[in-house]
Scaffold this active site. Structure first.
Site, PDB file in Angstrom:
ATOM      1  N   HIS A 168       0.866  -1.186   0.000  1.00 55.09           N
ATOM      2  CA  HIS A 168       0.000   0.000   0.000  1.00 55.09           C
ATOM      3  C   HIS A 168       0.899   1.232   0.000  1.00 55.09           C
ATOM      4  CE1 HIS A 168      -3.690   2.325   0.830  1.00 55.09           C
ATOM      5  NE2 HIS A 168      -2.861   3.126   1.469  1.00 55.09           N
ATOM      6  N   CYS A 169       0.755   2.067  -1.026  1.00 51.89           N
ATOM      7  CA  CYS A 169       1.616   3.236  -1.191  1.00 51.89           C
ATOM      8  C   CYS A 169       0.834   4.494  -0.831  1.00 51.89           C
ATOM      9  CB  CYS A 169       2.132   3.333  -2.623  1.00 51.89           C
ATOM     10  SG  CYS A 169       3.271   4.720  -2.886  1.00 51.89           S
TER      11      CYS A 169
END
Length: 384
Positions: A168-169
């Protein structure tokens, strides 16, 4: 009489999807709820490039080549396009099991594991799956009520299972998975080139100006250039390093999640079943392979619940509220009365006289009309 038409609002599937995502443009745009760092990313890229195009590009186009701003604009547009494509797309979210499906899976698990004695911990819910002669474990997700496909994982931030989950960025405001990983890689690659490009030509700009008015005077006259150099300098270390790391993962056909957990480099020394053993083939599969469609059907229409009774229409409701007037009757004279041809044996017994009925009054608008029941007198109908 005017009839009011009531239109029911159409409910799209994205309005009822579980998880912690936000949707825009009627479900076409899908992002995580935490978007603050994504706005910071947009501000840094737009702010730095705006200063570069406003000040340095005009001077460099005249002194060196007009191709400098053109190539910078191409890198900028490509970086923004890949960023928005990564942030606004479905990363590969797997739908959760329906109640009937979840109940069926629970029955299968109970039938496989048998009855667990009280006080003992139930065995882990795992299925073995073979890929390229390699045993891969499919884990059960207690939130989505499904056995996750290979390489899928549950994101704790978005609260969804994502196919080929990488990470998850927060910088792009979305998960990075099977459906947007290639755009994420192209974004960090183009952003690295853009940062190097802007940083290098800012140094060239300062050097050319220093030859004419001196280094200190150049710094005083161009504070925007100093700000750009600082932003690009600190950005290079993170973005270029991230690009190199993901280039290494693409060459091995591996994800960040698998690399952190040590799925293929642990104590068992299990070989990666997804790698082709060739860097070119791995890069082609990850970056150029077919892109699967989204399985969420975000803009699909939810079926309406079927009701047993049909609601009355507007005309039926309005007509039922009005009092019904008595049916018109004909006034017959005694000579016009029909003759009774029945014999005395066939004649029915005489009916008892009806009791007098009460008078009823109705109000129509502003006029009160009094309707009196008709009584039979002297063989004819009269009004009181």
């Amino acid at each position: 009489m005017s009839v009011m038409v009531v239109r029911k609002k159409v409910t799209r599937k994205w309005e009822k999807l579980p998880g912690r995502n936000t949707f825009c443009c009627d479900g076409r745009v899908m992002m995580a709820r935490q978007k603050g760092i994504f706005y910071l990313t947009l501000f840094l890229i737009l702010g730095t490039c705006t200063l570069f195009f406003a000040f340095e590009c005009r001077y460099l186009a005249v002194q060196l080549s007009p191709a400098i701003p053109v190539f910078a604009a191409m890198l900028f547009l490509f970086s923004m396009a890949t960023l928005l494509r990564t942030s606004f797309s479905d990363p590969g979210v797997i739908p959760r099991a329906l109640p009937d499906e979840a109940a069926f899976i629970e029955m299968e698990i109970e039938a496989t594991n048998g009855a667990v004695p009280q006080g003992q911990r139930p065995p882990p819910r795992i299925k073995n799956f073979q890929i390229n002669n390699q045993i891969v474990k499919l884990k059960y997700c207690y939130t989505c009520k499904i056995f996750r496909p290979p390489r899928a994982s549950h994101c704790s931030i978005c609260d969804n299972c994502v196919e080929r989950f990488d990470h998850h960025c927060p910088w792009v405001g979305n998960c990075v998975g099977k459906r947007n990983y290639r755009y994420f890689y192209l974004f960090i690659l183009s952003l690295s080139l853009l940062s190097i490009y802007v940083f290098a030509f800012n140094i060239v700009y300062v050097a050319l100006k220093s030859l004419k008015i001196g280094f200190l005077e150049t710094l005083k006259e161009t504070p925007g250039t100093v700000l750009e150099v600082l932003i690009c300098f600190f950005t290079l270390w993170s973005v270029v390093g991230l690009t190199g790391f993901h280039t290494f993962l693409v060459a091995l056909n591996q994800t960040t999640n698998e690399d952190i957990k040590g799925s293929w480099t642990g104590k068992n020394r299990v070989q990666n079943p997804y790698s082709h053993g060739n860097i070119v083939k791995n890069c082609c599969e990850v970056l150029c392979g077919p892109l699967p469609p989204s399985v969420l059907d975000r803009r699909g229409i939810l079926p309406l619940e079927e009701s047993g009774s049909r609601p009355p229409s507007t005309q039926e409701t309005s007509s039922s509220l009005l009092p019904q007037s008595p049916a018109p009757t004909e006034h017959l004279s005694p000579n016009e009365m029909p003759e009774d041809t029945s014999t005395p044996e066939e004649m029915p017994p005489p009916e008892p006289p009806e009791p007098p009925q009460e008078e009823h009054s109705f109000t129509f608008g502003t006029t009160d009309m009094k309707m009196v029941d008709h009584r039979r007198r002297n063989g004819s109908w009269t009004k009181e």
